[in-house]
Design a protein around this motif. Structure first.
Motif, PDB file in Angstrom:
ATOM      1  N   GLY A  49      20.532  30.737  44.370  1.00  0.00           N
ATOM      2  CA  GLY A  49      21.251  31.898  43.896  1.00  0.00           C
ATOM      3  C   GLY A  49      20.332  32.735  43.032  1.00  0.00           C
ATOM      4  O   GLY A  49      19.305  32.258  42.536  1.00  0.00           O
ATOM      5  N   ALA A  50      20.704  33.985  42.841  1.00  0.00           N
ATOM      6  CA  ALA A  50      19.911  34.877  42.006  1.00  0.00           C
ATOM      7  C   ALA A  50      19.993  34.455  40.555  1.00  0.00           C
ATOM      8  O   ALA A  50      20.838  33.635  40.160  1.00  0.00           O
ATOM      9  CB  ALA A  50      20.416  36.310  42.166  1.00  0.00           C
ATOM     10  N   SER A  53      23.306  33.453  38.391  1.00  0.00           N
ATOM     11  CA  SER A  53      24.367  33.108  39.336  1.00  0.00           C
ATOM     12  C   SER A  53      25.148  31.868  38.918  1.00  0.00           C
ATOM     13  O   SER A  53      26.209  31.584  39.475  1.00  0.00           O
ATOM     14  CB  SER A  53      23.775  32.901  40.734  1.00  0.00           C
ATOM     15  OG  SER A  53      22.855  31.812  40.733  1.00  0.00           O
ATOM     16  N   VAL A 230      25.222  28.088  47.921  1.00  0.00           N
ATOM     17  CA  VAL A 230      24.786  29.388  47.420  1.00  0.00           C
ATOM     18  C   VAL A 230      25.765  29.842  46.349  1.00  0.00           C
ATOM     19  O   VAL A 230      26.972  29.933  46.593  1.00  0.00           O
ATOM     20  CB  VAL A 230      24.726  30.437  48.549  1.00  0.00           C
ATOM     21  CG1 VAL A 230      24.175  31.761  48.004  1.00  0.00           C
ATOM     22  CG2 VAL A 230      23.881  29.944  49.714  1.00  0.00           C
ATOM     23  N   ASP A 232      26.866  32.831  43.537  1.00  0.00           N
ATOM     24  CA  ASP A 232      26.764  34.250  43.192  1.00  0.00           C
ATOM     25  C   ASP A 232      27.884  34.560  42.203  1.00  0.00           C
ATOM     26  O   ASP A 232      29.053  34.327  42.495  1.00  0.00           O
ATOM     27  CB  ASP A 232      26.906  35.126  44.444  1.00  0.00           C
ATOM     28  CG  ASP A 232      26.709  36.598  44.144  1.00  0.00           C
ATOM     29  OD1 ASP A 232      25.698  36.937  43.491  1.00  0.00           O
ATOM     30  OD2 ASP A 232      27.562  37.415  44.543  1.00  0.00           O
ATOM     31  N   GLY A 233      27.514  35.038  41.032  1.00  0.00           N
ATOM     32  CA  GLY A 233      28.519  35.338  40.028  1.00  0.00           C
ATOM     33  C   GLY A 233      29.334  34.144  39.598  1.00  0.00           C
ATOM     34  O   GLY A 233      30.509  34.265  39.234  1.00  0.00           O
ATOM     35  N   HIS A 251      26.830  35.432  53.912  1.00  0.00           N
ATOM     36  CA  HIS A 251      27.250  36.194  52.735  1.00  0.00           C
ATOM     37  C   HIS A 251      26.122  37.130  52.295  1.00  0.00           C
ATOM     38  O   HIS A 251      24.950  36.787  52.394  1.00  0.00           O
ATOM     39  CB  HIS A 251      27.618  35.242  51.594  1.00  0.00           C
ATOM     40  CG  HIS A 251      28.299  35.910  50.456  1.00  0.00           C
ATOM     41  ND1 HIS A 251      27.607  36.518  49.428  1.00  0.00           N
ATOM     42  CD2 HIS A 251      29.626  36.086  50.184  1.00  0.00           C
ATOM     43  CE1 HIS A 251      28.471  37.039  48.560  1.00  0.00           C
ATOM     44  NE2 HIS A 251      29.697  36.784  48.996  1.00  0.00           N
ATOM     45  N   ALA A 253      24.924  37.785  49.460  1.00  0.00           N
ATOM     46  CA  ALA A 253      24.022  37.177  48.476  1.00  0.00           C
ATOM     47  C   ALA A 253      22.984  36.300  49.161  1.00  0.00           C
ATOM     48  O   ALA A 253      21.799  36.302  48.780  1.00  0.00           O
ATOM     49  CB  ALA A 253      24.823  36.350  47.466  1.00  0.00           C
ATOM     50  N   THR A 254      23.406  35.551  50.176  1.00  0.00           N
ATOM     51  CA  THR A 254      22.473  34.706  50.920  1.00  0.00           C
ATOM     52  C   THR A 254      21.511  35.566  51.727  1.00  0.00           C
ATOM     53  O   THR A 254      20.300  35.291  51.780  1.00  0.00           O
ATOM     54  CB  THR A 254      23.227  33.759  51.861  1.00  0.00           C
ATOM     55  OG1 THR A 254      24.354  33.203  51.201  1.00  0.00           O
ATOM     56  CG2 THR A 254      22.326  32.638  52.337  1.00  0.00           C
TER      57      THR A 254
END
Length: 272
Positions: A49-50, A53, A230, A232-233, A251, A253-254
Motif C-alpha cells: 500500500g502507499a 495506507s 492491498v 488503501d486509506g 482496484h 490503488a493496486t
C-alpha cells in the motif's frame, strides 16, 4: 476485491494468524477500518500500500503495540487464541515465541544502553531456555546468518556504534531468535544494500514460520509472498495471489502501485 483462487484470506481458515474486522481509532480518527485477512501456518502473506495506507499500524496492532490512547476493535486470533483484550502480561509472553516482529525503525526495538549481543541472547534464553554460553554461541550464529561481518566483535558493540543497515540486521536476528510461530516483518530490508537484501530474503525463505511481510517493493513481494493484501486509506481494497495482483490489478490503488513499480523498473533498466 478478492481472487477466489488465492489461499484462504478470512476467518474460514483453520488456525493461523487470523485478523477479522480489525479497526484502530486514535483521537476520533480512523486509522484502520474493518481489516480482515489470514496468515496460514507456514505461509507468507504480503501487505502492500502507499505511504499512510495503514501497513505499519496493522503490524503494531498485531503485536499489541499500538500508540497510547488508540482504541482497537475486531479480532486477532493466534492459532485460535484471541489477542485483543488479553491482559498485557499474557500478551507480552507471546511476543518473541508466538509472534515476533522486525520493526521498520531499528531504534524502536533496540535498547541503546545494552550491547547488541545481549539483546539477541535475551530471547534465546527466555524462549528457548539456553544457558548463557549456549545463548552467546547461538547469537553469534544468528549474527552470521544475517550477514554481519566479524559477528563476535559486532555483538560487543552498542547500537549507536553500528550503521543503520547493521542495526536492521540485529533486529532481524532478534526477531528470529525466539523461533516464533509467526513473524511480522515491517519493511525489513529497506535499509540494506542489494547484496545483503538478497541474503536476508534467502534467510526468510528458509523460515518455517507463518509470515506477514510488509513492503513497498513489488519485486520483493513477488519473491517472498504467496498471497498479498492491498491497503488503501486503512482498508483492505484487494487481496489474492501475488501473481494475479501484479498481472491484473483490479482496484485503482493496486493499479497505481503496479504502474509505479513498472515505471521505476524502466528507469533503472529492470524488467517491466
Amino acid at each position: 476485491m478478492t481472487d477466489p483462487a488465492a489461499a484462504p484470506a478470512g476467518p474460514a481458515a483453520a488456525g493461523g494468524l487470523e485478523v477479522v474486522g480489525l479497526s484502530v481509532r486514535i483521537t476520533g480518527r480512523t486509522i484502520l477500518d474493518d481489516v480482515t485477512f489470514t496468515v496460514p501456518p507456514g505461509r507468507r502473506v504480503g501487505v502492500i500500500g502507499a505511504s499512510g495506507s495503514g501497513k505499519s499500524m496493522t503490524s503494531l496492532a498485531l503485536m499489541g503495540l499500538e500508540p497510547t490512547g488508540a482504541t482497537v476493535s475486531g479480532s486477532i486470533r493466534l492459532d485460535g487464541t484471541e489477542l485483543i483484550g488479553m491482559p498485557e502480561r499474557e500478551r507480552a509472553r507471546l511476543r518473541g515465541a508466538g509472534i515476533g516482529m522486525v520493526f521498520q525503525e531499528p531504534g524502536t526495538a533496540l535498547d541503546p544502553l545494552r550491547r547488541v549481543g545481549a539483546q539477541i541472547a535475551e530471547p534465546l534464553r527466555l524462549h528457548r531456555g539456553l544457558d548463557r554460553r549456549a545463548a552467546r554461541a547461538a547469537a553469534t550464529a544468528l549474527a552470521a546468518d544475517v550477514g554481519l561481518p566479524d559477528p563476535e566483535s559486532m555483538l560487543r558493540q552498542y547500537p549507536h556504534q553500528l550503521s543503520g543497515g547493521q542495526r536492521q540486521r540485529i533486529c532481524i536476528a532478534m526477531a528470529m531468535a525466539g523461533e516464533p510461530a509467526y513473524l511480522v516483518a515491517d519493511e525489513p530490508t529497506t535499509a540494506l544494500d542489494v547484496t545483503t537484501e538478497a541474503r536476508i530474503l534467502e534467510l526468510f525463505e528458509r523460515v518455517s514460520a507463518g509470515m506477514l511481510f510488509v513492503t513497498h517493493d513489488l519485486a520483493v513481494l513477488s519473491r517472498i509472498a504467496d498471497t498479498a493484501v492491498v491497503l488503501d486509506g486503512g482498508r483492505v481494497v484487494e487481496q489474492g495471489s501475488v501473481a494475479s495482483l501484479l498481472a491484473a490489478p483490479q482496484h485503482p490503488a493496486t493499479v497505481a502501485l503496479v504502474e509505479a513499480a513498472r515505471a521505476t523498473a524502466r528507469r533503472t533498466g529492470g524488467a517491466s
